[in-house]
Write a protein that holds these residues in place. Structure first.
Motif, PDB file in Angstrom:
ATOM      1  N   UNK A 149       0.931  16.210  52.452  1.00 45.03           N
ATOM      2  CA  UNK A 149       0.978  17.376  53.517  1.00 45.03           C
ATOM      3  C   UNK A 149       0.859  18.605  52.835  1.00 45.03           C
ATOM      4  N   UNK A 150      -0.502  18.745  52.320  1.00 44.25           N
ATOM      5  CA  UNK A 150      -0.847  20.079  51.470  1.00 44.25           C
ATOM      6  C   UNK A 150      -1.973  20.858  52.380  1.00 44.25           C
ATOM      7  N   UNK A 151      -2.793  21.562  51.445  1.00 45.49           N
ATOM      8  CA  UNK A 151      -3.646  22.386  52.207  1.00 45.49           C
ATOM      9  C   UNK A 151      -4.900  21.519  52.549  1.00 45.49           C
ATOM     10  N   UNK A 152      -5.187  20.621  52.089  1.00 42.40           N
ATOM     11  CA  UNK A 152      -6.279  19.868  52.454  1.00 42.40           C
ATOM     12  C   UNK A 152      -5.946  18.839  53.861  1.00 42.40           C
TER      13      UNK A 152
ATOM     14  N   UNK B  37      -0.593  29.141  49.554  1.00 38.61           N
ATOM     15  CA  UNK B  37       0.757  29.796  49.373  1.00 38.61           C
ATOM     16  C   UNK B  37       0.765  31.265  49.223  1.00 38.61           C
ATOM     17  N   UNK B  38      -0.121  31.767  48.525  1.00 36.66           N
ATOM     18  CA  UNK B  38      -0.239  33.240  48.516  1.00 36.66           C
ATOM     19  C   UNK B  38      -0.561  33.718  49.735  1.00 36.66           C
ATOM     20  N   UNK B  39      -1.634  33.260  50.595  1.00 35.04           N
ATOM     21  CA  UNK B  39      -1.953  33.856  51.814  1.00 35.04           C
ATOM     22  C   UNK B  39      -0.880  33.600  52.813  1.00 35.04           C
TER      23      UNK B  39
ATOM     24  N   UNK C 232       9.290  18.579  52.738  1.00 32.28           N
ATOM     25  CA  UNK C 232       8.784  17.685  53.758  1.00 32.28           C
ATOM     26  C   UNK C 232       9.383  17.789  55.123  1.00 32.28           C
ATOM     27  N   UNK C 233      10.598  17.987  55.203  1.00 30.32           N
ATOM     28  CA  UNK C 233      11.140  18.042  56.637  1.00 30.32           C
ATOM     29  C   UNK C 233      10.806  19.520  57.251  1.00 30.32           C
ATOM     30  N   UNK C 234      10.905  20.598  56.129  1.00 32.71           N
ATOM     31  CA  UNK C 234      10.562  21.961  56.713  1.00 32.71           C
ATOM     32  C   UNK C 234       9.061  22.002  57.266  1.00 32.71           C
ATOM     33  N   UNK C 235       8.161  21.254  56.722  1.00 30.18           N
ATOM     34  CA  UNK C 235       6.776  21.434  57.023  1.00 30.18           C
ATOM     35  C   UNK C 235       6.575  20.645  58.509  1.00 30.18           C
TER      36      UNK C 235
ATOM     37  N   UNK D  62       3.346  26.384  56.283  1.00 30.95           N
ATOM     38  CA  UNK D  62       2.173  26.504  55.620  1.00 30.95           C
ATOM     39  C   UNK D  62       2.718  26.587  53.836  1.00 30.95           C
ATOM     40  N   UNK D  63       3.670  27.541  53.752  1.00 27.36           N
ATOM     41  CA  UNK D  63       4.144  27.724  52.443  1.00 27.36           C
ATOM     42  C   UNK D  63       4.847  26.390  51.945  1.00 27.36           C
ATOM     43  N   UNK D  64       5.660  25.880  52.693  1.00 29.22           N
ATOM     44  CA  UNK D  64       6.229  24.487  52.309  1.00 29.22           C
ATOM     45  C   UNK D  64       5.159  23.502  51.927  1.00 29.22           C
ATOM     46  N   UNK D  65       4.019  23.345  52.685  1.00 29.59           N
ATOM     47  CA  UNK D  65       2.992  22.476  52.265  1.00 29.59           C
ATOM     48  C   UNK D  65       2.393  22.761  50.895  1.00 29.59           C
ATOM     49  N   UNK D  66       2.201  24.100  50.557  1.00 31.12           N
ATOM     50  CA  UNK D  66       1.609  24.563  49.417  1.00 31.12           C
ATOM     51  C   UNK D  66       2.513  24.320  48.427  1.00 31.12           C
ATOM     52  N   UNK D  67       4.020  24.781  48.261  1.00 27.50           N
ATOM     53  CA  UNK D  67       4.631  24.398  47.189  1.00 27.50           C
ATOM     54  C   UNK D  67       4.988  23.095  46.924  1.00 27.50           C
ATOM     55  N   UNK D  68       5.076  22.273  47.840  1.00 26.53           N
ATOM     56  CA  UNK D  68       5.548  20.981  47.797  1.00 26.53           C
ATOM     57  C   UNK D  68       4.337  20.027  47.084  1.00 26.53           C
ATOM     58  N   UNK D  69       3.265  20.615  47.501  1.00 30.21           N
ATOM     59  CA  UNK D  69       2.007  19.864  46.826  1.00 30.21           C
ATOM     60  C   UNK D  69       1.694  20.251  45.416  1.00 30.21           C
TER      61      UNK D  69
END
Length: 596
Positions: A56-59, A139-141, A200-203, A432-439
């Protein structure tokens, strides 16, 4: 070690799963009915959630977004199918690893082929370095555009460069602290897994909340069309979606140009969506995270259940919600501002700044298709070029405005009228931030494992952390390197690169499952072996097809084809010259057990 209680009813899941009591508890569950057993497994899951955190990331976000933009609800089936194929291979990886206790990198070198082992490790490391960049950029965006635009966005408290430095430092330190938990051992690993489960739950909840709000809005959602989208439709591999076809036909003599453009984009996005379901670095993470926890044969059923709960269902919910949201807002709908739209006061609406470059590229392609070499003379004169763009028929300009490369933040803006600013900006941004950080965290963790395996180092302490932070250092450059009007689209070529490498892992574990000297009495027999091989060969063949196709459609076709051929030839030569493997296994596991 703790004494095993005599009465199975006294057994509880509170003991470590690798202790005598924990193993006895797992064995006692095998006597229960399937539903009761699976209910007991829910609280015991772990490595599957790590897989969920990386997928569950940017991809996944970019693949889901562009599936919705280009195909509406028509490709809802693609990502779940790709994930099912991935889980088949991950389950086989879990089965092989837990049956033998062998470290996979060592096992592939000894029992399959050293070229495939080194190819697997190097490809995983390359994927970690490349993939960490868009996660930092994403994550920055999310912070700049959604969560704290007043502070870090344009016109905020800091200039753009300083804003990026501060946010990158926050992401780097946050991920580093969580990695430190993992590397501290038993209790640290538990906290690490809890943090990842929460992220993951947050995302999932963030994107689920967006779709819920859309459903309850005046616009509503066509749920019949959504569910119909889970029925596979291979026609989208070769033609535009049903909703886009009338728009394409309206362009007359240039319908073929637009149709080819749409189909090419759809094919690339379909590869992206499939590639980001299960990437090559996930195949490295799973076995080593299980060995780190001390799991063995008794944990095999739990491991496969863990993949379903921690990986499949969060992935299905999150990606489906993004496809639904993107399709409802963008599919077959021109981006506002390119066709002379005006607001309630009669003022012309300006298009979103990040879409202008994409729109101009599309209309310039259309002009070039009409003008041929004459276009280059027009291109050198900005006034003449703008006049030529404006003079294009409305049908062409409308289609170009429909196909512009939106990103997640355009989606958030479009949702504001239906879900309100809190859901569209902050809830969506948090997802989106949760996706970035977890990945980022998981890519760091995997890279630590890879570096330690390649150099024969313990999977803990200084060397493991160095490997972890190498990926973070590479990723930290992402916001400064990954520039463009729609940064999320950069995940597409990265995903295609990763997909090229995936069959290395898949075929390695296919051969491992059939290596008698490695598997011993754990090798599946009879119908079970046939089932495993059919499923694994299907998944591996689909991955190989995607890999070859990724090379074929890439701008580096010759380089990619040459590299693939060289790799295959080298693997064959080494395989023929390789001496038979020593049948003794588990020699390399003592240090790993000490690490755990």
């Amino acid at each position: 070690m703790a004494e095993t209680p005599a009465d199975p009813s006294e057994l509880t899941p509170s003991a470590p799963l690798t202790s005598d009591e924990g193993i006895a508890y797992l064995q006692s569950l095998k006597e229960k009915p399937a539903l009761s057993r699976y209910a007991s497994y829910i609280s015991l899951t772990g490595p599957g959630w790590l897989q969920g955190a990386i997928t569950l990331g940017g991809g996944s976000l970019s693949g889901s977004l562009y599936l919705g933009v280009l195909a509406g609800f028509g490709l809802m089936w693609l990502q779940p199918l790709a994930m099912i194929m991935g889980i088949i291979m991950l389950s086989s990886i879990a089965y092989v690893t837990l049956s033998t206790g062998e470290r996979p990198f060592v096992a592939i070198k000894r029992y399959v082929n050293p070229v495939m082992a080194w190819g697997w490790a190097i490809a995983t490391m390359m994927a970690n370095f490349v993939w960490s960049m868009p996660q930092f950029a994403l994550g920055t965006a999310a912070i700049q555009q959604n969560l704290m635009p007043e502070t870090f966005g344009p016109g905020g408290s800091f200039d753009e460069f300083t804003s990026k430095v501060i946010i990158v430092a926050f992401l780097f330190v946050s991920a580093g602290i969580v990695i430190w938990f993992y590397d501290s051992g038993g209790r640290g690993i538990k906290w690490f897994e809890r943090i990842l489960k929460a992220m993951v739950a947050l995302v999932v909840l963030s994107f689920f909340g967006v779709v819920f709000q859309l459903t309850m809005s005046e616009q509503g959602l066509d749920w019949a069309a959504v569910f119909a989208g889970f029925i596979p439709d291979l026609s989208l591999m070769s033609k535009p979606s049903e909703q886009l076809r009338p728009m394409v036909e309206a362009t007359g003599n240039f319908a073929t140009f637009w149709s080819n453009k749409i189909v090419t984009d759809q094919q690339q996005v379909m590869i992206t969506a499939a590639a980001t379901a299960v990437g090559i670095n996930m195949t490295f993470l799973l076995p080593y995270s299980m060995l780190k926890k001390g799991w063995g044969r008794v944990h095999r059923e739990l491991a496969i259940f863990d993949l379903a709960v921690g990986l499949f269902f969060p992935f299905l919910l999150a990606t489906s919600c993004v496809v639904i949201a993107a399709a409802s807002q963008f599919h077959a709908q021109p981006a506002v501002g390119f066709l002379g739209e005006v607001n309630a006061e009669g003022e012309k609406i300006a298009p979103a700044g990040n879409l202008v470059g994409s729109y101009n590229k599309l209309v310039d392609g259309r002009l070039k298709a009409e003008m041929g070499d004459k276009f280059f003379a027009v291109e050198s004169n900005p006034e003449e070029l703008n006049a030529a763009r404006a003079a294009l028929p409305e049908a062409d300009r409308r289609l170009a405005a429909t196909l512009v490369t939106r990103d997640a933040f355009n989606l958030a803006d479009s949702l504001k009228a239906f879900t309100g600013p809190v859901v569209s900006q902050y809830v969506f941004g948090a997802g989106v931030l949760g996706m970035a950080i977890s990945t980022i965290i998981i890519l760091m963790l995997i890279n630590g494992f890879v570096i330690c395996e390649m150099f024969g180092l313990p999977h803990t302490g200084f060397y493991h952390r160095v490997g972890c932070f190498l990926a973070a250092i590479s990723g930290a450059m992402g916001p400064f390197i990954w520039q463009g009007d729609a940064k999320l689209w950069l995940a597409v070529p990265t995903s295609m690169f990763a997909f090229v490498l995936l069959p290395i892992a898949y075929f390695s574990f296919f051969f491992m499952m059939n290596a008698k000297k490695l598997m011993g009495d754990a090798m599946p027999q009879g119908g079970q072996r046939i089932a495993w091989n059919v499923l694994m060969l299907t998944a591996s063949s689909l991955a190989a097809f995607g890999s070859v196709y990724s090379v074929y459609v890439s701008p580096f076709r010759l380089v990619g084809t040459t590299a693939l051929v060289v790799f295959i030839v080298l693997a064959v030569i080494v395989g023929l010259l390789k001496k038979p493997a020593d049948p003794t296994v588990h020699e390399m596991n003592d240090s790993l057990k000490g690490d755990a």
